[in-house]
Scaffold this active site. Structure first.
Site, mmCIF file in Angstrom:
data_model
loop_
_atom_site.group_PDB
_atom_site.id
_atom_site.type_symbol
_atom_site.label_atom_id
_atom_site.label_comp_id
_atom_site.label_asym_id
_atom_site.label_seq_id
_atom_site.Cartn_x
_atom_site.Cartn_y
_atom_site.Cartn_z
ATOM 1 N N ASN A 65 0.606 -1.669 -0.093
ATOM 2 C CA ASN A 65 -0.082 -0.178 -0.420
ATOM 3 C C ASN A 65 0.884 1.349 0.127
ATOM 4 O OD1 ASN A 65 0.750 -0.397 2.634
ATOM 5 N ND2 ASN A 65 -1.279 0.652 3.558
ATOM 6 N N GLU A 102 5.944 -3.578 12.172
ATOM 7 C CA GLU A 102 5.118 -2.863 11.537
ATOM 8 C C GLU A 102 3.716 -3.315 10.738
ATOM 9 O OE1 GLU A 102 5.402 0.816 12.615
ATOM 10 O OE2 GLU A 102 7.712 0.205 12.866
ATOM 11 N N CYS A 156 -2.808 1.608 6.754
ATOM 12 C CA CYS A 156 -2.738 1.281 8.419
ATOM 13 C C CYS A 156 -3.724 1.775 8.865
ATOM 14 C CB CYS A 156 -0.490 0.784 8.217
ATOM 15 S SG CYS A 156 0.170 2.295 8.170
ATOM 16 N N GLU A 174 9.609 3.447 12.710
ATOM 17 C CA GLU A 174 10.307 3.385 11.684
ATOM 18 C C GLU A 174 10.101 5.475 11.633
ATOM 19 O OE1 GLU A 174 9.050 1.103 8.847
ATOM 20 O OE2 GLU A 174 10.641 -0.129 9.026
HETATM 21 P P1 NAD Z 1 0.392 -8.789 3.974
HETATM 22 O O1 NAD Z 1 0.700 -9.124 5.352
HETATM 23 O O2 NAD Z 1 -0.469 -9.614 3.213
HETATM 24 O O3 NAD Z 1 1.399 -9.057 3.557
HETATM 25 C C1 NAD Z 1 2.712 -8.144 3.636
HETATM 26 C C2 NAD Z 1 4.010 -8.678 3.259
HETATM 27 O O4 NAD Z 1 3.613 -10.605 3.823
HETATM 28 C C3 NAD Z 1 4.212 -9.356 1.533
HETATM 29 O O5 NAD Z 1 5.611 -8.912 1.323
HETATM 30 C C4 NAD Z 1 3.899 -10.634 1.768
HETATM 31 O O6 NAD Z 1 3.377 -10.822 0.037
HETATM 32 C C5 NAD Z 1 4.311 -10.816 2.767
HETATM 33 N N1 NAD Z 1 3.773 -12.531 3.475
HETATM 34 C C6 NAD Z 1 2.481 -12.640 2.660
HETATM 35 N N2 NAD Z 1 2.182 -14.408 2.918
HETATM 36 C C7 NAD Z 1 3.823 -14.421 4.001
HETATM 37 C C8 NAD Z 1 3.497 -15.461 4.974
HETATM 38 N N3 NAD Z 1 2.929 -16.176 4.962
HETATM 39 N N4 NAD Z 1 4.929 -15.552 5.575
HETATM 40 C C9 NAD Z 1 6.053 -14.327 4.916
HETATM 41 N N5 NAD Z 1 5.750 -13.173 4.129
HETATM 42 C C10 NAD Z 1 4.505 -13.330 3.847
HETATM 43 O O7 NAD Z 1 -0.464 -6.969 3.892
HETATM 44 P P2 NAD Z 1 -1.058 -6.269 2.560
HETATM 45 O O8 NAD Z 1 -1.856 -6.742 2.221
HETATM 46 O O9 NAD Z 1 0.936 -6.941 1.445
HETATM 47 O O10 NAD Z 1 -0.532 -4.832 3.496
HETATM 48 C C11 NAD Z 1 -1.961 -4.525 4.018
HETATM 49 C C12 NAD Z 1 -1.446 -4.473 5.759
HETATM 50 O O11 NAD Z 1 -0.795 -4.031 6.082
HETATM 51 C C13 NAD Z 1 -2.649 -4.143 6.119
HETATM 52 O O12 NAD Z 1 -2.638 -5.035 7.636
HETATM 53 C C14 NAD Z 1 -1.880 -2.525 7.232
HETATM 54 O O13 NAD Z 1 -2.048 -2.010 8.046
HETATM 55 C C15 NAD Z 1 -0.640 -3.089 7.499
HETATM 56 N N6 NAD Z 1 0.006 -1.935 7.423
HETATM 57 C C16 NAD Z 1 1.312 -1.498 7.810
HETATM 58 C C17 NAD Z 1 2.092 -0.342 8.431
HETATM 59 C C18 NAD Z 1 2.775 0.024 9.388
HETATM 60 O O14 NAD Z 1 3.913 0.990 8.947
HETATM 61 N N7 NAD Z 1 2.348 -0.231 10.557
HETATM 62 C C19 NAD Z 1 2.286 0.303 7.045
HETATM 63 C C20 NAD Z 1 1.725 -0.268 5.802
HETATM 64 C C21 NAD Z 1 0.757 -1.600 5.518
#
Ligand code: NAD
Length: 484
Positions: free
Chosen positions: A134, A232, A266, A446
């Site tokens: 995102n 995060e 997020c 961060e």
């Molecule tokens: P996601 O957890 O689906 O994926 C994040 C990453 O993990 C991707 O690169 C994905 O390919 C990888 N991944 C998927 N399955 C995995 C596994 N089993 N083991 C290891 N890695 C794996 O998240 P998303 O849909 O890409 O992003 C949305 C989420 O991220 C929301 O919950 C949002 O709140 C959070 N987010 C948090 C922040 C923050 O700084 N706190 C910032 C942006 C987004």
């Protein structure tokens, strides 16, 4: 090698690029190459590393229009938000490069004579980064620039929904002078990410994404040996509106906070905790504005809200709305998947306001990650703050009031990493720490000056030039006759 396609979420027939699905062997190779390149990089003076990061910022700024368009195409963010994403990386380069010419440790007076004490920072080696889709340029920059400044090599596994944006960011770094082997990109979904998280050649793992995935990554990483793992994760961000609030301001904030980036930040505002005296008027205004938002192609400057990232995302959001209605909430506007002119197959979801939500409803507790605002009416300020704090997440919250005591009292009592007064829950700035409490993270931050902590190790140095054995605590406070 198997491949996957990254597509434009507004028009999935538009293929942004085809990428390899990397496996554990590819991760091994990437870690080995980054590790070999890291040794020479770590020997460069820190200001020289900072100069390369500053140059990367200049390349990103030069290419901002092209990168903005790519973010809009691949991640579905509307142009102004895509531009903000790229600008965040430009700003991060400037900020991190500046840190290369500022204090790097602490000098502390010794309690003993003829002795010096200081701290310095050292790289961890190779860092493994796993990022979401995102903020497909900004989040890689939040991790890669501090990691490079600290003298590390990098292996990054970007989201499978935004691989082209990450490749473009890394290309800008390489053009600016980062050795190509120092930042390696591996692609795919769970397999390469999991291999990176447990790799013995990786000194620190930094993950941004959802809570369930983050927990898996952290558990696997810790099981494979002690190492730094920073998380995060998600948010359930609340906006508290008190009866004395400026309702024009609160309306603008709620609409931007809840529906910006189609609610897929997020920090998106997903709970409106409003005093009953102003709830009717505020909700009417937000509903009117939400219904007027123009859904469409994010690359069209007239679009207000782009698509959600995939069709399954839209289905998941629809399921959460249906669940909320089943628990007693009412759909005041939206509530269903939508279409947009010229965007065939795009996964759009109508900006949605749910009224009559109670704190125990699932939609008031779990992250939706879509354009859905749940309205909870709460009169008492203490109770409103209890509702803000009564979820497992702790990323950001906002309070709207004209009363300074209410504002500062709320700032003190809200248990989130970021609190806003009279501004929505989104809008973080680079020089300040970013991150959350409770299940949103594991204590790291961060950005800001703390952003470097997860990518470096602190070394404490004592130099005694007295020429005799000096004993801290013992020489300064010898026991008296009574043994004290
Ligand atoms: P996601 O957890 O689906 O994926 C994040 C990453 O993990 C991707 O690169 C994905 O390919 C990888 N991944 C998927 N399955 C995995 C596994 N089993 N083991 C290891 N890695 C794996 O998240 P998303 O849909 O890409 O992003 C949305 C989420 O991220 C929301 O919950 C949002 O709140 C959070 N987010 C948090 C922040 C923050 O700084 N706190 C910032 C942006 C987004």
């Amino acid at each position: 090698m198997a491949t996957f396609r990254s597509v434009n979420p507004a028009r999935p027939a538009d293929v942004v690029g085809e990428f390899p699905v990397h496996g554990p062997g590819d991760v091994d190779e990437a870690v080995a190459r980054a590790g070999a390149a890291q040794r020479a990089w770590a020997r460069l003076p820190i200001p020289a590393r900072a100069d390369v990061i500053a140059a990367a910022g200049a390349v990103l700024a030069r290419d901002k229009a092209r990168l903005t368009d790519l973010v809009a195409q691949e991640a579905g963010k509307i142009l102004v938000e895509a531009g903000g994403d790229v600008q965040e990386a430009v700003d991060m380069a400037a900020f991190v490069a500046g840190q290369g010419r500022s204090a790097w440790g602490a000098t502390v007076p010794s309690e003993l004579g003829d002795k010096l004490c200081w701290t310095t920072r050292h790289p961890v080696g190779v860092v493994g980064l796993i990022t979401p889709w995102n903020f497909p340029v900004a989040i890689p920059s939040w991790k890669i620039f501090p990691a490079l400044l600290a003298g590390n090599g990098v292996v990054i596994k970007p989201s499978e929904h935004a691989p082209a944006c990450c490749e473009a960011f890394v290309a800008a770094c390489v053009e600016a002078g980062v050795p190509a082997d120092l930042i390696r990109v591996v692609h795919g979904t769970a397999e390469p990410a999991a291999a990176l998280a447990v790799h013995p050649g990786v000194g620190a793992v930094s993950f941004t994404g959802s809570v369930p995935t983050g927990r898996k990554v952290a558990a696997a990483a810790m099981e494979s040996g002690p190492r730094v793992v920073s998380l995060e994760l998600g948010g359930k961000n609340a906006m508290v509106v008190r009866p004395d609030a400026d309702l024009d301001l609160a309306t603008d904030g709620a609409v931007f906070g809840a529906f910006g980036t189609a609610g897929q930040r997020c920090t998106s505002t997903s709970r409106l905790i409003v005093h009953p005296d102003v709830a009717g008027e505020l909700v009417d205004r937000i509903v009117k504005r939400a219904a007027e938002l123009r859904l469409g192609d994010p690359r069209d400057a007239a679009t207000d809200v782009g698509p959600v990232i995939t069709a399954p995302s839209a289905e998941r959001i629809a399921g959460m709305v249906a669940g909320a209605v089943g628990e007693g909430a009412t759909v005041a506007t939206g509530g269903e998947a939508a279409t947009a002119d010229g965007c065939e197959g795009g996964a759009f979801f109508a900006p949605t306001v749910l009224t009559g939500v109670r704190p125990d409803h699932t939609v008031a507790r779990q992250e939706v990650f879509g354009p859905v605002l749940a309205v909870l009416e709460v009169a008492d300020l203490d109770e409103a703050l209890d509702v803000v704090n009564g979820v497992e997440y702790g990323l950001s919250a906002a309070v709207y009031t004209r009363d300074i005591a209410t504002a500062l009292g709320a700032v003190d009592r809200i248990d989130t990493g970021i609190v806003y007064v009279n501004a929505p829950t989104i809008g973080a700035e680079i020089p300040l720490p970013f991150g959350g409490t409770k299940h949103t993270g594991n204590g790291f931050r961060e950005a800001g000056t703390r952003g470097i902590e997860q990518f470096s190790q602190v070394k404490t140095v004592y130099v005694d030039y007295s020429g005799r054995l000096q004993k801290a605590q013992i020489d300064t406070h010898p026991l008296d006759e009574e043994g004290r």
